[in-house]
Every structure is written in C-alpha cells, then in structure tokens.
Design a protein around this motif. Sequence first.
Motif, PDB file in Angstrom:
ATOM      1  N   LYS A 148       2.571   1.835  -3.287  1.00 18.81           N
ATOM      2  CA  LYS A 148       1.608   2.362  -4.268  1.00 18.81           C
ATOM      3  C   LYS A 148       1.421   3.860  -4.080  1.00 18.81           C
ATOM      4  N   LYS A 149       1.253   4.290  -2.834  1.00 18.00           N
ATOM      5  CA  LYS A 149       1.123   5.725  -2.551  1.00 18.00           C
ATOM      6  C   LYS A 149       2.357   6.473  -3.049  1.00 18.00           C
ATOM      7  N   TYR A 150       3.507   5.899  -2.736  1.00 15.96           N
ATOM      8  CA  TYR A 150       4.772   6.529  -3.111  1.00 15.96           C
ATOM      9  C   TYR A 150       4.924   6.613  -4.629  1.00 15.96           C
ATOM     10  N   SER A 151       4.538   5.554  -5.326  1.00 15.82           N
ATOM     11  CA  SER A 151       4.713   5.530  -6.784  1.00 15.82           C
ATOM     12  C   SER A 151       3.784   6.530  -7.482  1.00 15.82           C
ATOM     13  N   GLU A 152       2.753   6.974  -6.803  1.00 10.54           N
ATOM     14  CA  GLU A 152       1.859   7.984  -7.378  1.00 10.54           C
ATOM     15  C   GLU A 152       2.515   9.366  -7.410  1.00 10.54           C
ATOM     16  N   LEU A 153       3.550   9.563  -6.600  1.00 16.66           N
ATOM     17  CA  LEU A 153       4.259  10.833  -6.618  1.00 16.66           C
ATOM     18  C   LEU A 153       5.089  10.920  -7.892  1.00 16.66           C
ATOM     19  N   ASP A 154       5.192  12.084  -8.457  1.00 11.16           N
ATOM     20  CA  ASP A 154       5.977  12.286  -9.668  1.00 11.16           C
ATOM     21  C   ASP A 154       7.412  12.606  -9.256  1.00 11.16           C
ATOM     22  N   ARG A 204       3.271  15.845   1.610  1.00  4.57           N
ATOM     23  CA  ARG A 204       2.976  14.475   1.166  1.00  4.57           C
ATOM     24  C   ARG A 204       4.215  13.593   1.312  1.00  4.57           C
ATOM     25  N   GLU A 221       0.829  -1.218   0.000  1.00  2.00           N
ATOM     26  CA  GLU A 221       0.000   0.000   0.000  1.00  2.00           C
ATOM     27  C   GLU A 221       0.859   1.262   0.000  1.00  2.00           C
TER      28      GLU A 221
END
Length: 193
Positions: free
Chosen positions: A46-52, A66, A43
């Motif tokens: 996934k949150k981390y990979s959403e960051l650009d 964030r 989880e």
Amino acid sequence: SKVLGKHIPTIPAISVLFGMLLGMRYYKQMGNKNCFGEEKIVELIKKYSELDINEENFEGNLSKNRVKEISKEAYKLYGEIRKNRIKLKDKTLFIGFAETATALGNSVYELFDGEIGYIHTTREYIKNMKSSIFFEEEHSHATEHFIYGNISKKKKIVIIDDELTTGNTIVNFIKEIRKITGIKKYATLSLLD
C-alpha cells in the motif's frame, strides 16, 4: 503491473514480496492459517502503491529517501519471511509461465519449503535437448511453450501466470502434463488486480 518489475520499474524486493503474497493467498485457500508477514506485505505494498511510479519519474520526481526507506523495509521483511518458510506436505512443483510470470513463479516458490521444485516454461527451442512438455498458448504472440527437465516425480503442480483471460492455456497445459506424467493435483495462481 507496478509490482512485476517487467514493464514498469520497481523495487526488486517489492516484486518478490508480491509473489510471496500470492503464495500466501494460495496457502490460505487450501484451508491453512494466516502466514507470517502477510499483513506486513499488504501494508508495504500500500505504501509503495502511493508512490507515483512510471518509467519517466522512477528516479526523477520521486523522493529518493522514500524509495530507499520502502526498499530497506522490503528487504528486511523478505529476509524475515525466508527464515519462516512454509513447509508443504505434498511433493510440489511450481511452474511459472514464460515470459512475464517466470520471476513471479519463482517468488511464490521461495515462500515454501519441503520436497518442492521450481521450473518455468520457455518459448525457446533448445537444440540437442528434448522438451519434456510442449503445448501451445493459442492467443499469444508466441504460441509455443517448452519445459526442459523431468517433472514427473511430483504429486502436485502449481501453475503461476501473470494474467488469466480464458483459461484455455492452463487447460491445454494440464491436459498435456496429465497425458505425460499422470499427475492429478493442480492449482493455478494468477494476478487479478
């Protein structure tokens, strides 16, 4: 890789947790049950990979709040997992391949407990020291690998690398270790995605 912390900036705890996740997948592959924290790591990654994230905007365009939030959550989870390390039955040596997988290998190792150890290969020739293992990585820009230290007292070796192309490096390495130590049990862990 956005999680190795080698070429693209990352939150250090994310990098360590990703290595632990690789270790958890290995543990399950050996027929064991789910590991403490595995779902939470997935989880969080996934949150981390959403960051650009890339070198130009690691701190610039990202919301610092964030990044701080994810970082705090990752460090907390890391501490919880360290309190619930997995005890291995076999005397196991974890070996990270130089250069990029040295930290990844250490992160996998940190998940476990028991009669275990960690060492990594190096490309460096250390004057006045005898390498216990020497082998060549044929396709690499720097082909020579050395290990300094006694690895013969273990029953199993887990080799960790950040990528796997042909498998020749691993095969060469295992042949050399078997010839020198007689160790017969091996596992290879690598990132595929």
